[in-house]
Design an enzyme around this catalytic site. Structure first.
Site, PDB file in Angstrom:
ATOM      1  N   GLY A 204       1.496  -1.061   0.092  1.00  0.00           N
ATOM      2  CA  GLY A 204       0.046  -0.254   0.010  1.00  0.00           C
ATOM      3  C   GLY A 204       0.719   0.603   0.315  1.00  0.00           C
ATOM      4  O   GLY A 204       0.625   2.390  -0.104  1.00  0.00           O
ATOM      5  N   ASP A 205       1.670   0.605   0.575  1.00  0.00           N
ATOM      6  CA  ASP A 205       2.606   2.422   1.105  1.00  0.00           C
ATOM      7  C   ASP A 205       3.484   2.988  -0.588  1.00  0.00           C
ATOM      8  O   ASP A 205       3.789   3.742  -1.175  1.00  0.00           O
ATOM      9  CB  ASP A 205       3.654   2.063   1.643  1.00  0.00           C
ATOM     10  N   CYS A 206       3.750   1.545  -1.194  1.00  0.00           N
ATOM     11  CA  CYS A 206       4.678   1.743  -2.908  1.00  0.00           C
ATOM     12  C   CYS A 206       3.629   2.146  -3.149  1.00  0.00           C
ATOM     13  O   CYS A 206       3.730   3.355  -4.293  1.00  0.00           O
ATOM     14  CB  CYS A 206       5.121   0.412  -3.159  1.00  0.00           C
TER      15      CYS A 206
END
Length: 466
Positions: A252-254
């Site tokens: 999700g951060d990526c």
């Protein structure tokens, strides 16, 4: 030299720790596995991971976050040094530490400890935001976004802002360009059951209207991302380019970091989501946040091609278990029904199918001026997408004889418009005990005929073509 527009990441940094080991027995005093530790590693998580991912291609990235005087904060500073520029808020307390205990790569338990309260920002925060081409808020519910909310509300009116929300965090400021909840977060925020695309689209639309956001990108894991807008317009679904086998931690951060970087480069939200889905798939396939190479090398290439199976390793693997390796070859300049039927039939003759495809130079020598119509990367992508194809190998020569000598397939398949005696590959197959065979070919289908038909249609006066 930096690559692309500058990005500011605002949010909560954590220290992620993975303890790796092997569990082969239970404890004598409780039904709990005993983990024999083989190694451990620490890395920035949360907004720290998002900032590092945004900076992978040499892009200028500023991270606005709260750090203290504790060992975990110092570890984060060391890990991010040389990658991003820090603008620190004071932290009352200690930085949160999340520890995962893994046995043979599978998480057994997670231990959370630490935590603090961010203090007030100084003038460095609005100065950093003023220079940003795009802003990402990585909200992990620990109140950094709340501490700088006034500044974020101001910047959202003039700069693309992506908000990655958290159930314990606050609502995005009005006017954000994109909000990126995952499916579980969207379900927690909008009442109603269901995991259908229709249900996700309804939630995305309702959240976009509630938050006054231009778009809401609901991440659906292996199903891709659903991009919704206010007003109930038809959403856009961006599927994942391939099934990524790997640790999804940090995906999700990526996704959020890649979408923000794309917006900083001037992309539309639809374009940003497509780039972000591809980069997140590559990130997971490479091992996710736990991939040591992510921290060993701060700069990585932007391209994110789908990981292809190595044809030579596949052939060895199938042979080792007593299976039959099948190969076929051709230009596949325009993939048509004849090709598809041949490939499906070829796959049924053995345990794997490897397609040997001419390089662009090889194809041009064989077919003449104007060819290829589709360049090698596109031809490989189309072939690899077929369920009948297990791997693709490329050869530069006029025939695949040299390549076949390395692959050593058990069966070499060609369409019925050849005879076995005409095949230059047949003799090579016999040298290692392989067999060349012909399969029936669908009459009237060929790339050359299709190209001629298209050329005639293009040259015909309007209204007279087929």
């Amino acid at each position: 030299m930096t690559a692309g527009g500058a990005v500011v990441v605002v949010g909560d940094v954590l220290l992620d720790e993975d303890i790796d080991g092997v569990a082969s027995r239970l404890a004598p005093d409780a039904p709990a596995p005993v983990v024999d530790v083989t190694g451990d590693r620490c890395r920035p998580g949360g907004a720290g991971l998002a900032a590092a991912l945004a900076a992978r291609c040499g892009r200028e990235v500023v991270l606005v976050t709260a750090l203290g005087d504790d060992p975990a904060s110092d570890a984060v500073r060391r890990a991010l040094r040389g990658r991003v520029r820090l603008v620190e808020l004071p932290l009352s307390g200690t930085l949160p530490v999340k520890t995962r205990v893994l046995a043979s790569g599978r998480p057994l338990v997670r231990i959370d400890r630490g935590g603090g309260t961010p203090g007030e920002p100084d003038g460095a925060v609005p100065d950093a935001l003023a220079q940003a081409h795009a802003v990402l808020v990585a909200d992990y519910g620990r109140h950094t976004a709340r501490a700088v909310r006034e500044h974020l509300a101001a910047v959202a009116r003039r700069t693309p802002l992506v908000w990655d929300p958290h159930p314990r965090g606050g609502a995005p400021v009005p006017g954000v360009r994109m909000v990126t909840p995952n499916a579980a977060e969207a379900r927690a925020l909008v009442a109603g059951d269901g995991d259908s695309l229709r249900a996700h689209a309804r939630r995305g639309t309702e959240l976009a209207e509630r938050w006054q956001a231009a778009t809401v990108a609901v991440t659906l894991g292996e199903r891709g991302v659903l991009l919704a807008r206010p007003g109930g317009t038809t959403p856009m679904l961006v599927p994942v380019p391939y099934r990524a086998e790997g640790d999804p931690c940090g995906a999700g951060d990526c996704f959020a970091a890649a979408a923000t970087a794309a917006l900083a480069d001037g992309a539309l939200p639809e374009e940003a989501v497509q780039r972000a889905v591809a980069e997140a798939a590559a990130f997971v396939a490479a091992g996710g946040a736990g991939n040591p190479a992510l921290w060993d090398a701060p700069v990585t290439p932007r391209s994110v091609p789908a990981p292809q199976k190595d044809p030579f390793a596949l052939a060895e693997e199938v042979r080792a278990r007593g299976g039959t390796v099948v190969a076929t070859g051709g230009c596949f300049d325009i993939l048509h029904a004849g090709h598809v039927g041949l490939l499906e039939s070829a796959r049924r003759t053995g345990d794997c199918l490897i397609v040997c495809v001419n390089s662009d130079a090889s194809l041009a020598r064989r077919k003449g001026p104007g060819r290829p119509l589709n360049h090698l990367a596109d031809r490989i992508r189309v072939l690899a997408a077929l369920g009948s194809v297990d791997a693709v190998a490329v050869f530069e020569e006029d025939t695949p004889v040299e390549l076949l000598g390395r692959l050593r397939p058990d069966v070499w398949v060609k369409g019925g418009d050849y005879s076995v005696e005409e095949l230059p590959e047949a003799e090579a197959l016999r040298s290692w005990g392989g067999q060349a065979v012909l399969l029936p070919y669908l009459d009237g289908r060929s790339t050359t005929l299709l190209a001629r038909r298209a050329a005639r249609a293009a040259a015909a006066p309007e209204g007279t073509g087929p």
